[in-house]
Design an enzyme around this catalytic site. Sequence first.
Site, PDB file in Angstrom:
ATOM      1  N   ILE B   9       0.857  -1.196   0.000  1.00 36.25           N
ATOM      2  CA  ILE B   9       0.000   0.000   0.000  1.00 36.25           C
ATOM      3  C   ILE B   9       0.885   1.235   0.000  1.00 36.25           C
ATOM      4  O   ILE B   9       0.940   1.989   0.975  1.00 36.25           O
ATOM      5  CB  ILE B   9      -0.927   0.024   1.237  1.00 36.25           C
ATOM      6  CG1 ILE B   9      -1.620  -1.302   1.425  1.00 36.25           C
ATOM      7  CG2 ILE B   9      -1.956   1.155   1.120  1.00 36.25           C
ATOM      8  CD1 ILE B   9      -2.620  -1.620   0.352  1.00 36.25           C
ATOM      9  N   GLY B  10       1.605   1.451  -1.084  1.00 36.81           N
ATOM     10  CA  GLY B  10       2.381   2.677  -1.233  1.00 36.81           C
ATOM     11  C   GLY B  10       1.555   3.691  -1.984  1.00 36.81           C
ATOM     12  O   GLY B  10       0.323   3.676  -1.942  1.00 36.81           O
ATOM     13  N   LEU B  11       2.232   4.558  -2.722  1.00 38.15           N
ATOM     14  CA  LEU B  11       1.533   5.590  -3.486  1.00 38.15           C
ATOM     15  C   LEU B  11       0.569   4.992  -4.500  1.00 38.15           C
ATOM     16  O   LEU B  11      -0.570   5.429  -4.636  1.00 38.15           O
ATOM     17  CB  LEU B  11       2.545   6.475  -4.225  1.00 38.15           C
ATOM     18  CG  LEU B  11       3.367   7.441  -3.371  1.00 38.15           C
ATOM     19  CD1 LEU B  11       4.417   8.130  -4.223  1.00 38.15           C
ATOM     20  CD2 LEU B  11       2.439   8.468  -2.716  1.00 38.15           C
ATOM     21  N   THR B  91       3.995  -4.247  -5.077  1.00 35.47           N
ATOM     22  CA  THR B  91       5.377  -4.169  -4.594  1.00 35.47           C
ATOM     23  C   THR B  91       6.312  -4.250  -5.807  1.00 35.47           C
ATOM     24  O   THR B  91       5.861  -4.399  -6.933  1.00 35.47           O
ATOM     25  CB  THR B  91       5.715  -5.356  -3.666  1.00 35.47           C
ATOM     26  OG1 THR B  91       5.882  -6.540  -4.468  1.00 35.47           O
ATOM     27  CG2 THR B  91       4.614  -5.597  -2.648  1.00 35.47           C
ATOM     28  N   LYS B 115       7.619  -5.689 -12.337  1.00 33.51           N
ATOM     29  CA  LYS B 115       8.225  -6.257 -13.546  1.00 33.51           C
ATOM     30  C   LYS B 115       8.922  -7.607 -13.324  1.00 33.51           C
ATOM     31  O   LYS B 115       9.234  -8.306 -14.300  1.00 33.51           O
ATOM     32  CB  LYS B 115       9.269  -5.273 -14.100  1.00 33.51           C
ATOM     33  CG  LYS B 115       8.698  -3.994 -14.662  1.00 33.51           C
ATOM     34  CD  LYS B 115       9.774  -3.091 -15.242  1.00 33.51           C
ATOM     35  CE  LYS B 115      10.448  -2.251 -14.193  1.00 33.51           C
ATOM     36  NZ  LYS B 115       9.665  -1.190 -13.572  1.00 33.51           N
ATOM     37  N   ALA B 154       3.634   2.209 -17.870  1.00 38.06           N
ATOM     38  CA  ALA B 154       2.561   2.465 -16.889  1.00 38.06           C
ATOM     39  C   ALA B 154       1.173   2.349 -17.547  1.00 38.06           C
ATOM     40  O   ALA B 154       0.859   1.298 -18.096  1.00 38.06           O
ATOM     41  CB  ALA B 154       2.748   3.822 -16.212  1.00 38.06           C
ATOM     42  N   ASP B 227      16.416  -0.938 -15.743  1.00 32.59           N
ATOM     43  CA  ASP B 227      14.963  -0.772 -15.779  1.00 32.59           C
ATOM     44  C   ASP B 227      14.464  -0.872 -17.225  1.00 32.59           C
ATOM     45  O   ASP B 227      13.462  -1.535 -17.508  1.00 32.59           O
ATOM     46  CB  ASP B 227      14.593   0.581 -15.155  1.00 32.59           C
ATOM     47  CG  ASP B 227      13.121   0.896 -15.300  1.00 32.59           C
ATOM     48  OD1 ASP B 227      12.309   0.182 -14.696  1.00 32.59           O
ATOM     49  OD2 ASP B 227      12.782   1.850 -16.033  1.00 32.59           O
ATOM     50  N   LYS B 231      12.039  -3.831 -19.241  1.00 31.92           N
ATOM     51  CA  LYS B 231      10.875  -3.551 -20.087  1.00 31.92           C
ATOM     52  C   LYS B 231      11.055  -4.137 -21.489  1.00 31.92           C
ATOM     53  O   LYS B 231      10.107  -4.668 -22.075  1.00 31.92           O
ATOM     54  CB  LYS B 231      10.629  -2.040 -20.137  1.00 31.92           C
ATOM     55  CG  LYS B 231      10.132  -1.504 -18.781  1.00 31.92           C
ATOM     56  CD  LYS B 231      10.185   0.001 -18.691  1.00 31.92           C
ATOM     57  CE  LYS B 231       9.691   0.482 -17.326  1.00 31.92           C
ATOM     58  NZ  LYS B 231      10.021   1.888 -17.068  1.00 31.92           N
ATOM     59  N   GLY B 347       4.485   7.329 -12.567  1.00 32.43           N
ATOM     60  CA  GLY B 347       3.695   8.164 -11.661  1.00 32.43           C
ATOM     61  C   GLY B 347       2.556   7.348 -11.079  1.00 32.43           C
ATOM     62  O   GLY B 347       2.048   6.422 -11.721  1.00 32.43           O
TER      63      GLY B 347
END
Lengths: 369, 369
Positions: B9-11, B91, B115, B154, B227, B231, B347
């Site tokens: 439960i982050g942003l 997470t 990912k 995203a 990163d 992807k 974001g």
Amino acid sequence: MVNVGIVGIGLVGSELVSQILKSSYKNVFKVVGLTTSQKMLVSDAQYTSLSIDQEANLRSTVNATGVQTDLAQFADYLSKSNEHSVIIDCTASEQVANLYPTWLRSGLSVVTPNKKAFSSSLDLFKEIQDLAVNTSQTKKGRSPLIYHETTVGAGLPVLSTLVDFVRTGDEIVKIEGIFSGTLSYLFNNFSTLTSTAAPKPFSETVRVAKDLGYTEPDPRDDLNGMDVARKVTICGRLAGLELDLSTLPVENIVPEALQSIESTDEFMAKLPEYDDHFAKLNAEALKENQVLRYVGMVDVQGGQSGVKLAKYPATHPFASLQGSDNIIKFTTKYFPNGVIIQGAGAGAAVTAYGIFTDLLKIQERVEGF
Amino acid sequence: MVNVGIVGIGLVGSELVSQILKSSYKNVFKVVGLTTSQKMLVSDAQYTSLSIDQEANLRSTVNATGVQTDLAQFADYLSKSNEHSVIIDCTASEQVANLYPTWLRSGLSVVTPNKKAFSSSLDLFKEIQDLAVNTSQTKKGRSPLIYHETTVGAGLPVLSTLVDFVRTGDEIVKIEGIFSGTLSYLFNNFSTLTSTAAPKPFSETVRVAKDLGYTEPDPRDDLNGMDVARKVTICGRLAGLELDLSTLPVENIVPEALQSIESTDEFMAKLPEYDDHFAKLNAEALKENQVLRYVGMVDVQGGQSGVKLAKYPATHPFASLQGSDNIIKFTTKYFPNGVIIQGAGAGAAVTAYGIFTDLLKIQERVEGF
């Protein structure tokens, strides 16, 4: 398995059949009905896939071996299956579009690149939204569904993205885009900051586009903006606005004196008289380091929806557009800097591809896997 | 109705709960479980929605009122419902990703921006593809499903578009893109043809990005390309290639001597020593009317997949990118000139939005409406 019946076997309908048969879904979607405006072919009472010779011309085959087209009978055949059936309207006919409510009421799902049902009468649009399970706020159950991704931007994921914004509660601020491949080509070539050569006359750009088959037989059918206006109407309605073609401000860039000329040849012969007019607009834009682009706009909050010739600075993604690409920019609450989708927005292969993606959505929803 | 349990439960997790509760789907998705790494809250035996105070900090609430986190127990609770349940992993943990096969086997659908499961071990990826109904070639039935749109770009419709190409039988030739918002920002600012001012030193651009919170706490975690490599690996695998992080060519643009320095401060202090190196690369590009962009590439037919610093001409859409936007270009058989998708690729709001669109797909498939 899902039964598929196709109304209209032109380039798009034939390409769709070919794409399905070549894919790994050839045993999932059974093509059991095909019609041209004259003749139709339907399969047997077991809804066996029609045996289709991929090398043959599908349209000629149907016209040579079919019985007289009767769309009521065609829909009746599809709706009597125990399996889910989809009717694909590959025509551009308003008359066929008017049948969608009847089809939906009989449990048939509808997929189509035909813009008429979504951009003509607001009543028809609302009736369809109300009947289809995936667009209605009240209906529940497994059928019928309606998808028309290819009515805007052909196979580009424009409408699916728009619908996602609406459903998740994102707020659409603005939808702005170059929605016509023809007008994209014309202005990408006529108005450019990267070319060092002087711009060619506008009439010559139109002539070349016509010769390449990029325009309608009469280019005024592109230049009058009505195709763009229909796409803007569809986007606006899906965004929640009650846009109507009769009240939408549309800039017809056909010079007024040439709008009522009957013959296309005469129009093309007289267009050069207006080259100075277009050259002046272009020069004014270029002087400000801007280019001319013919755009459609859905302004959800400001109420300034419409279709017009506008100027864009060199750094704007619309300015560097090439070929006959479509480009659509959504500005929303979650995406204040915009989401851009760009690519080929016309052509049989990409339109058939877009219809295929709609079919996959229906199959997923009725079969779950 | 669909039960939702959120791990982490982050942003993003908090924003997702907020988006669901504010939407018209607030009675369709029941948030019945929440965990942080320490504490978890689950609802009652009737799977009633947890009562959530939208003004309160969700993470603090769970930590203050929950019991000790036990993910096995959490998954067990969700899987025992008669309604379909989805577990959302918010997470970035490899350990949590390793649990997906167990979750899928117990009938839980999985949605995640994490990912790891799709870019680490190829065996884990294959096991998941095989278990999930929507990715397996053989499984049939209504559950479980797995969606991870937000692992690339995203909320942008990147992976859904990629999967549509694959499923319809379109042939993907190349996927090329700027997949990192951080590296997008750095090079959009460092290497530009439109600015008349001389480029700022590279180290200063990194410093500004770090101060704005655009980079990881240690910017080397962006500059090493890992990163982006993850992807690219995800896109490549969905396109049918068996890409692996250990063999993918990845250009680490952290100067070699600075790669093993332990402290971030020391790295930042020494980076200016390499400004000449980056300035030279930039000057060479600008001299050819090109800009530098850090890109990932999936080359399906040529086998040249990888991650690198590359040059693009002024007219290329990658050259005019602004801010920290992602941009992804697909070149396929049906779209030889490419489909471009561009917008914010990082974001909390856009990631939560993307997770929400995945949830809607699951709900459509399990409920059909």
